[in-house]
Scaffold this motif. Structure first.
Motif: not given
Length: 737
Positions: A346-349, A365-369, A384-388, A443-447
């Motif tokens: 699975x590739x959420x990166x 830039x909706x899903x990305x930064x 890269x996905x915007x995890x925030x 930090x957003x990816x950690x969360x």
């Protein structure tokens, strides 16, 4: 232009920019000359004429007036004061005629509560609302389309059913949620579609559905309407057992597979196996070989075969290369009926830049930064996905839940975790942005990881979340409530690198690198590790597993056997990439089948038999796996015999009678009177030997039961003398006290 509607709204419809077309199109109650009436409006550019048909009185028809030449029609019906169910009978200029219910006569399906949960990032089944879903509303069959595009000026559904004309089916925006929705009667399963998005700058984008369940075979890229809720599962027994089982104290021996190149059909143009064909050929093979799980390189939809599936464009769609979603369900179902678990990569990166995919989905830039220093992987050419962003995080968390719930998947191996954890991953100084504390941690990816893992383990007991993480980040496989990331397991990349570096050495030099062999035990219990010899180690010029081995032809095979034997004895679950079990010499290529013809040769057939027997022994003997993650399951007998490149150790299960002794010799020199200390007095029997002639070995075996002497050795009160095979491994078990 004579109409009862606001001219401003009419022009917005004509320009295809209205964010709520239902407000003007469809049937509405109005007042005409002080009396209640209804009005029906439609915008169908190719229509020459339209009639409104009363659904309860089909003989009752009302002509619609063409208000403007662009195709805006209106009918005021003064004798009908209230809204009624109706259809539109449409004729075009080519003489075609069809009847349909009006898409703009249906109320919103997505509720305010759906929107609230979506905005909170806790609508874990949002995939049941977004995407395309065949359904019946008010007795009318059709498809509900819904997509998140908050910054679009207009979103339309386009497909064969409307001539790919973005003016025909504009969607309504459901307020602050940014979700656009439209129910289109008459559209059905199998219809292909995309979303046409008009950006703030008036550019038109054609996008596949981020939540779509099925896509065209590449290079085509449209989504396909598909009902994934029809399949009748036959794995209730497996699913019930899984819920009550902790995989950490069970045998886990994983066969890693790239479905497109495991086996092909050469007599039919070298085509792929379908999901259903693979269900029987692959599952039957894996079962016979004694593996417990199949791990599939990503089968989510992807455009480029050479990415091996790691650049995903359809996160909610199994790739159409091998069949339909239902075909893939059959594959998983058949695995479960044969007691084989299924793990998906699975590739959420990150995701690719293909124009029809997630990149700048609504023109922003909706899903990305927005900033490439945050939003791009320079080495991979991906985003890269915007995890925030709450909605992006939900897209990924719901996706994990989707595979567990809809496809009964047993585990996700999460790819490239390190690239998500570190903001500077693969980037040079000045090309990344520190976090708010000035650090390199994302930090957003950690969360995101903590949220993801806590939810999926809560909802699906018995599944596995596996991190492919290559750094020393602490507590990857520890619970979130004690500061961990919450994964259940972690790939042991450090062990793999050290061990392969050791195995590549000529045996005469191995004594100088003994630490590479033993170092892994210093940290073996800091995480819940899976020992991996994966696809990453047999590509990009690294050579196959057998080609890494030094020595002549015989020694290469012997080296590989002892390598696999040491891996199975070492604490941790196991993973081996396909082809490794037949000692394929060619480096793996996704473009062709494995070299199955090698099995006509004795050495390769012997290697396959070796892995088969090793797997079945692994399943039978609980000492291999009951205490994989605590020190109480492992003891060195002798870890420091570097001069002869030999190690010996004990693996223990819950029952002391299950204890196993492993001796591994990493030189081609046999030892015929080698003494080792043993845990207790009694008699010991060799239960496995990698040097057996049936595996291609030289048959240096211990065929007789060995009685322990009351003679101190290796710091133990009792010891035995045995024959140690060249480049070989022997396993012994106490049979009598």
């Amino acid at each position: 232009m004579e109409t009862t509607a606001s001219l401003v709204e009419v022009f917005e419809i004509l320009r295809s920019e209205h964010r709520d077309p239902h407000h003007i199109l469809g049937m509405h109650e109005v007042e005409v000359d002080g009396k209640k009436a209804v009005v029906v409006r439609a915008f169908i550019p190719q229509a020459a004429s339209i009639e409104v048909i009363d659904d309860e009185k089909p003989e009752q028809k009302y002509d619609m007036k063409k208000v403007c030449s662009d195709g805006f029609f209106e009918a005021v019906i003064p004798d009908r004061p209230t809204i009624f169910r109706y259809r539109l009978s449409i004729a075009d200029y080519l003489g075609n005629q069809w009847t349909t219910y009006d898409p703009y006569s249906f109320n919103p399906y997505i509720t305010d509560f759906d929107k609230y949960l979506f905005g909170q990032g806790t609508h874990y089944k949002i995939f049941e609302k977004l995407g395309s879903h065949p359904m019946t509303i008010d007795g009318v069959d059709g498809v509900l389309f819904a997509v998140w595009a908050p910054n679009a000026k207009r979103v339309s559904v386009i497909g064969d059913f409307n001539g790919w004309d973005g003016r025909r089916h504009p969607m309504r925006c459901l307020g602050y949620s940014g979700i656009w929705e439209l129910f289109i009667p008459g559209v059905s399963e199998g219809d292909i579609y995309k979303y046409e998005i008009k950006t703030r700058e008036d550019y038109l984008l054609e996008k596949s559905d981020p939540y779509g369940n099925y896509m065209e075979v590449r290079p085509n890229s449209a989504s396909i309407v598909y009902d994934i809720n029809k399949y009748q599962w036959n794995d209730a027994q497996w699913m019930e057992k899984r819920q009550k089982t902790d995989p950490l104290n069970q045998p886990v021996s994983i066969y890693e597979v790239h479905l497109g190149s495991w086996m092909r059909v050469p007599e039919e143009g070298n085509r792929y196996l379908t999901y259903r064909e693979a269900a029987h050929k692959l599952v039957d093979y894996v079962k016979a070989m004694g593996y417990t799980h199949i791990e599939l390189l990503p089968i989510t939809e992807h455009p480029y075969d050479g990415s091996w599936g790691y650049q995903v464009t359809g996160y909610y769609a199994p790739t159409s290369r091998f069949g339909t979603p239902e075909d893939f369900m059959y594959f998983v179902d058949y695995c479960h009926q044969n007691n084989i678990g299924v793990i998906l990569d699975w590739v959420p990166a990150h995701f690719p830049k293909d124009s029809y995919g997630l990149i700048r989905f609504d023109g922003t830039a909706l899903y990305e930064h927005e900033d490439p220093r945050q939003g791009e992987h320079p080495d991979w050419g991906t985003l890269i996905f915007n995890y925030g962003r709450i909605e992006v995080k939900l897209f990924l968390i719901a996706n994990a839940i989707f595979w567990f719930e809809k496809y009964h998947i047993d585990g996700l191996r999460v790819d490239a975790v390190a690239s998500m954890l570190y903001l500077d991953y693969g980037k040079t100084d000045g090309n990344w942005i520190p976090n708010k504390y000035g650090g390199r941690e994302n930090l957003e990816a950690v969360e995101f990881f903590k949220h993801l893992n806590s939810i999926v383990y809560q909802k699906f007991p018995g599944i596995m979340m596996i991190a492919e993480e290559s750094t020393a980040w602490p507590n990857v496989s520890r619970p979130t409530d004690i500061g961990g990331l919450g994964f259940g397991l972690k790939w042991n990349m450090g062990w793999m690198n050290d061990f392969l570096r050791y195995m590549k050495k000529d045996p005469i030099h191995r004594k100088y690198h003994h630490n590479d062999l033993t170092f892994g035990l210093l940290y073996a219990f800091t995480e819940n590790f899976i020992l991996v010899l994966s696809h990453d180690e047999v590509v990009h010029g690294k050579g196959s597993m057998i080609s890494k081995m030094p020595g002549d032809y015989w020694q290469k095979f012997a080296n590989l056997r002892v390598a696999y034997g040491f891996m199975y004895g070492h604490p941790g679950k196991k993973l081996l990439f396909m082809g490794g079990e037949i000692a394929q010499f060619n480096e793996w290529s996704e473009a062709k089948s494995l070299d199955w013809h090698l099995l006509q040769f004795e050495k390769h057939k012997g290697m396959q038999e070796y892995i088969k027997d090793l797997n079945h022994l692994y399943l039978k003997e609980s000492a291999f796996w009951e205490y994989d993650f605590t020190g109480e399951g492992f003891e060195w007998i002798n870890a420091s015999d570097a001069d002869v490149s030999m190690v010996s150790f004990v693996r223990k299960g819950k029952n002391p009678k299950d204890t196993l002794i492993f001796v591994c010799n990493f030189t081609p020199v046999p030892h015929f009177q080698h003494r080792i200390g043993v845990p207790a007095q009694g008699k010991y029997k060799e239960i496995f030997n990698s040097d057996h002639s049936k595996y291609g070995g030289s048959n240096v075996l211990n065929e007789q039961v060995i009685t322990a002497d009351h003679r101190e050795w290796d710091g133990r009160a009792y010891s035995i003398e045995l024959r140690i095979p060249p480049l070989g491994m022997t396993i012994l078990k106490r049979v009598e006290e």
